[in-house]
Design a protein around this motif. Structure first.
Motif, PDB file in Angstrom:
ATOM      1  N   PRO A 107       0.818  -1.212   0.000  1.00 50.18           N
ATOM      2  CA  PRO A 107       0.000   0.000   0.000  1.00 50.18           C
ATOM      3  C   PRO A 107       0.849   1.259   0.000  1.00 50.18           C
ATOM      4  CG  PRO A 107      -0.881  -1.612   1.536  1.00 50.18           C
ATOM      5  CD  PRO A 107       0.447  -2.139   1.081  1.00 50.18           C
ATOM      6  N   TYR A 134      -5.836   0.442   3.979  1.00 52.38           N
ATOM      7  CA  TYR A 134      -5.066  -0.311   4.963  1.00 52.38           C
ATOM      8  C   TYR A 134      -4.640   0.534   6.167  1.00 52.38           C
ATOM      9  CZ  TYR A 134      -4.592  -3.793   1.261  1.00 52.38           C
ATOM     10  OH  TYR A 134      -4.854  -4.707   0.279  1.00 52.38           O
ATOM     11  N   HIS A 196      -3.459   2.911   0.642  1.00 56.31           N
ATOM     12  CA  HIS A 196      -4.356   2.164  -0.227  1.00 56.31           C
ATOM     13  C   HIS A 196      -3.568   1.425  -1.302  1.00 56.31           C
ATOM     14  CE1 HIS A 196      -3.748   6.059  -2.219  1.00 56.31           C
ATOM     15  NE2 HIS A 196      -3.958   5.414  -3.371  1.00 56.31           N
ATOM     16  N   SER A 197      -4.246   0.505  -1.971  1.00 58.18           N
ATOM     17  CA  SER A 197      -3.624  -0.255  -3.047  1.00 58.18           C
ATOM     18  C   SER A 197      -4.718  -0.864  -3.911  1.00 58.18           C
ATOM     19  CB  SER A 197      -2.738  -1.362  -2.471  1.00 58.18           C
ATOM     20  OG  SER A 197      -2.125  -2.103  -3.515  1.00 58.18           O
TER      21      SER A 197
END
Length: 228
Positions: A107, A134, A196-197
């Motif tokens: 992430p 996350y 984030h991812s």
């Protein structure tokens, strides 16, 4: 349009999801497909290709439609009196995991300013792909801000540099707190400081074709308060 506002994680960060966003979403896909092949992204760790959209670009009408429709929601839910566009692009994820760098497999945050917002319009029909958010376990951070960025980078780099954690970095060092599936014509807005991812199914094609690949329109803005 159908609008959902989620307050995610311990930070209660606002993530807005809007379905059936554009009345002319297919036109945006057609405009992307009519462009020359997107060049590989070279400025960031984005794992794919991007066509940068600037003033006068044939795709700029898509950006204006996004901002015109999303503007009132941004102003009300993010306490913004005004905002300015920093960057816009059409994007395609084209690099498979085995060819990604370690940095691309964990992430990330876009910028450490909480007033920086990411806006992403999904213009594809690829199932079981989207964006997950996350918490970084060691630092307990969900957002990376000005006052925490130095320590976060230090810890994250140490984790990436440890060969013992290679291949298990995501599960070991990050805890998922929310995810949004990327449905066609779904707009997602979130603070760029959130970790984030993207996520992808095992049979994801990593296509370079805007008509078959994971095409998104991405806009990054900086909001301001007290200007009106």
């Amino acid at each position: 349009m159908e609008v959902e506002v989620h307050e995610i994680g311990r930070s209660k960060s606002k993530v807005i999801i809007i379905d059936d966003f554009l009345t002319s979403a297919q036109d945006a896909v057609d405009a992307a497909a009519a462009l020359p092949a997107f060049p590989p992204e070279g400025r960031t760790a984005y794992p794919g290709r991007r066509h940068q959209i600037g003033p006068g670009d044939k795709a700029s009408s898509c950006v204006m439609d996004i901002l015109k429709t999303a503007g009132p929601l941004i102003q009300s839910h993010y306490n913004a009196d005004d905002f300015r566009v920093l960057e816009a692009s059409y994007s395609l994820v084209t690099i498979p995991p085995e060819k990604m760098s370690p940095r691309q497999r964990v992430p990330h945050y876009d910028w450490d300013d909480p007033d920086y917002l990411a806006i992403m319009l999904h213009l594809h029909r690829v199932p079981h792909t989207g964006t997950a958010f996350y918490r970084h376990v060691a630092s307990d951070l969900e957002q990376v801000r000005h006052d925490t960025v130095t320590e976060f980078r230090k810890q994250a780099q140490a984790e990436l540099s440890n060969p013992v954690s290679t291949g298990a970095t995501l599960n070991t060092h990050y805890e998922q707190i929310f995810q949004v599936e990327g449905c066609f014509n779904r707009l997602v807005i979130y603070p760029g400081c959130l970790l984030h991812s993207g996520y992808f199914p095992p049979d994801f094609s990593y296509s370079c074709d805007p008509r078959t690949g994971r095409l998104t329109a991405n806009v990054f803005i900086l909001t301001a308060r007290g200007s009106g």
